[in-house]
Design an enzyme around this catalytic site. Sequence first.
Site, PDB file in Angstrom:
ATOM      1  N   ASP A 134     -26.682  22.575  43.815  1.00  0.00           N
ATOM      2  CA  ASP A 134     -27.406  22.841  45.067  1.00  0.00           C
ATOM      3  C   ASP A 134     -26.528  23.645  46.028  1.00  0.00           C
ATOM      4  O   ASP A 134     -26.970  24.042  47.102  1.00  0.00           O
ATOM      5  CB  ASP A 134     -27.951  21.546  45.704  1.00  0.00           C
ATOM      6  CG  ASP A 134     -26.856  20.616  46.182  1.00  0.00           C
ATOM      7  OD1 ASP A 134     -25.675  20.853  45.881  1.00  0.00           O
ATOM      8  OD2 ASP A 134     -27.199  19.620  46.879  1.00  0.00           O
ATOM      9  N   SER A 135     -25.278  23.927  45.599  1.00  0.00           N
ATOM     10  CA  SER A 135     -24.436  24.862  46.350  1.00  0.00           C
ATOM     11  C   SER A 135     -25.125  26.216  46.457  1.00  0.00           C
ATOM     12  O   SER A 135     -24.766  27.040  47.305  1.00  0.00           O
ATOM     13  CB  SER A 135     -23.065  25.022  45.672  1.00  0.00           C
ATOM     14  OG  SER A 135     -23.204  25.355  44.314  1.00  0.00           O
TER      15      SER A 135
ATOM     16  N   ASP B 201     -29.139  20.013  39.621  1.00  0.00           N
ATOM     17  CA  ASP B 201     -28.598  19.211  40.729  1.00  0.00           C
ATOM     18  C   ASP B 201     -29.754  18.778  41.636  1.00  0.00           C
ATOM     19  O   ASP B 201     -30.421  19.623  42.243  1.00  0.00           O
ATOM     20  CB  ASP B 201     -27.609  20.107  41.498  1.00  0.00           C
ATOM     21  CG  ASP B 201     -26.642  19.325  42.336  1.00  0.00           C
ATOM     22  OD1 ASP B 201     -26.676  18.078  42.310  1.00  0.00           O
ATOM     23  OD2 ASP B 201     -25.810  19.967  43.013  1.00  0.00           O
TER      24      ASP B 201
ATOM     25  N   LYS C 120     -28.095  15.896  37.944  1.00  0.00           N
ATOM     26  CA  LYS C 120     -26.940  15.326  38.658  1.00  0.00           C
ATOM     27  C   LYS C 120     -27.421  14.741  39.981  1.00  0.00           C
ATOM     28  O   LYS C 120     -28.287  15.332  40.631  1.00  0.00           O
ATOM     29  CB  LYS C 120     -25.896  16.408  38.945  1.00  0.00           C
ATOM     30  CG  LYS C 120     -24.747  15.906  39.824  1.00  0.00           C
ATOM     31  CD  LYS C 120     -23.612  16.901  39.899  1.00  0.00           C
ATOM     32  CE  LYS C 120     -23.721  17.909  41.016  1.00  0.00           C
ATOM     33  NZ  LYS C 120     -23.780  17.352  42.378  1.00  0.00           N
TER      34      LYS C 120
ATOM     35  N   GLU D 116     -25.874  12.782  43.654  1.00  0.00           N
ATOM     36  CA  GLU D 116     -24.687  12.433  44.450  1.00  0.00           C
ATOM     37  C   GLU D 116     -24.777  10.971  44.893  1.00  0.00           C
ATOM     38  O   GLU D 116     -25.860  10.491  45.227  1.00  0.00           O
ATOM     39  CB  GLU D 116     -24.614  13.317  45.705  1.00  0.00           C
ATOM     40  CG  GLU D 116     -24.337  14.771  45.405  1.00  0.00           C
ATOM     41  CD  GLU D 116     -24.113  15.609  46.675  1.00  0.00           C
ATOM     42  OE1 GLU D 116     -24.045  15.050  47.780  1.00  0.00           O
ATOM     43  OE2 GLU D 116     -24.014  16.839  46.528  1.00  0.00           O
TER      44      GLU D 116
ATOM     45  N   GLU E  34     -15.171  14.619  43.283  1.00  0.00           N
ATOM     46  CA  GLU E  34     -14.911  15.771  44.153  1.00  0.00           C
ATOM     47  C   GLU E  34     -13.963  15.386  45.288  1.00  0.00           C
ATOM     48  O   GLU E  34     -14.199  14.425  46.027  1.00  0.00           O
ATOM     49  CB  GLU E  34     -16.228  16.329  44.729  1.00  0.00           C
ATOM     50  CG  GLU E  34     -15.971  17.532  45.645  1.00  0.00           C
ATOM     51  CD  GLU E  34     -17.200  18.364  45.991  1.00  0.00           C
ATOM     52  OE1 GLU E  34     -18.281  18.094  45.437  1.00  0.00           O
ATOM     53  OE2 GLU E  34     -17.058  19.282  46.815  1.00  0.00           O
TER      54      GLU E  34
HETATM   55  O1  KIV Z   1     -23.656  21.965  44.025  1.00  0.00           O
HETATM   56  C1  KIV Z   1     -22.600  22.139  43.432  1.00  0.00           C
HETATM   57  O2  KIV Z   1     -22.179  23.264  43.157  1.00  0.00           O
HETATM   58  C2  KIV Z   1     -21.827  20.965  43.051  1.00  0.00           C
HETATM   59  C3  KIV Z   1     -20.423  21.171  42.593  1.00  0.00           C
HETATM   60  C4  KIV Z   1     -19.537  20.967  43.765  1.00  0.00           C
HETATM   61  C5  KIV Z   1     -20.061  20.292  41.483  1.00  0.00           C
HETATM   62  O3  KIV Z   1     -22.297  19.871  43.174  1.00  0.00           O
END
Ligand code: KIV
Length: 279
Positions: free
Chosen positions: A42-43, A81, A111, A113, A180
């Site tokens: 989600d970056s 994500d 993924k 968090e 992280e």
């Molecule tokens: O969104 C992302 O790019 C991430 C990385 C920091 C692993 O979660």
Amino acid sequence: MTIPDIQRKKQEGRKITLLTAYDYPSGRLIDEAGVDIILIGDSLAMTVLGYESTVPITMDEMVHHAKAVKRGVKYGLIVGDMPFMTYNIGEKETVRNAGKFIKEGGCGAVKIEGGIEMAAIVKTLVKAGIPVLGHIGLTPQTATQLGGFKVQGKDAKSAQRLIDSALALEKAGCFAVILECVPDKLAKLITEKLEIPTIGIGAGVYCDGQALVTNDMIGLFDRFTPKFVKKYADLWPLLLNAFKRYKDEVEGGKFPTEEHSFTMNDSEFIKIKIKRRAK
Ligand code: KIV
């Protein structure tokens, strides 16, 4: 790559690699390089879409990018994500959202968090047949709660909470967990305690694998570069220079030249001219 392939790497002491991808070319290039896990992070909210944080990105935007990445990937395990507020909103909705990554986005896993507090959600997803990659330490979606983008687990109490979280996520069924921004000694301890692989980003050398945000490591994010990033390329000035040269050459009549133009047989060209004169 399958999940057992990833887990076997830990057992055999071979390092796991993870990079983020956001579209067809990045997916293809990263896959061709042989990276194991390709994360639609989600970056992308910040690095590609220009949002201030990762919070505003939606499920639909993420799936749109996942589809593009999928078209370029043959080898790596693709992980989607889950965006903020798409997985802690009740079982049905969470499974439906995660399912979109699998069914529509072509991902092999998702993924999420969060630590202990996410264990029940992980169990639900795994029970529904959706593999889950955990993510603890600095969790950007809730960074304000953590006091900003800071190293986590620096004191004994918060370090213990991270250890407990990692164990809880393993027990709940995560196939691996991202650490992280945690001190390297703590990452080592967690890595030794877990049977599943740890993948570090700013967590030192002792993790079972390493992750980086692609646009950070290729110098394609202009706002800031975290300390843990190594720039393997610096594309921003390179691209800026290319765009400037193009503008200058067009304005100065240097582009296009004959090399980039199409020609026509003179005898055919004369025929047009004669026809036009006859009219
Ligand atoms: O969104 C992302 O790019 C991430 C990385 C920091 C692993 O979660």
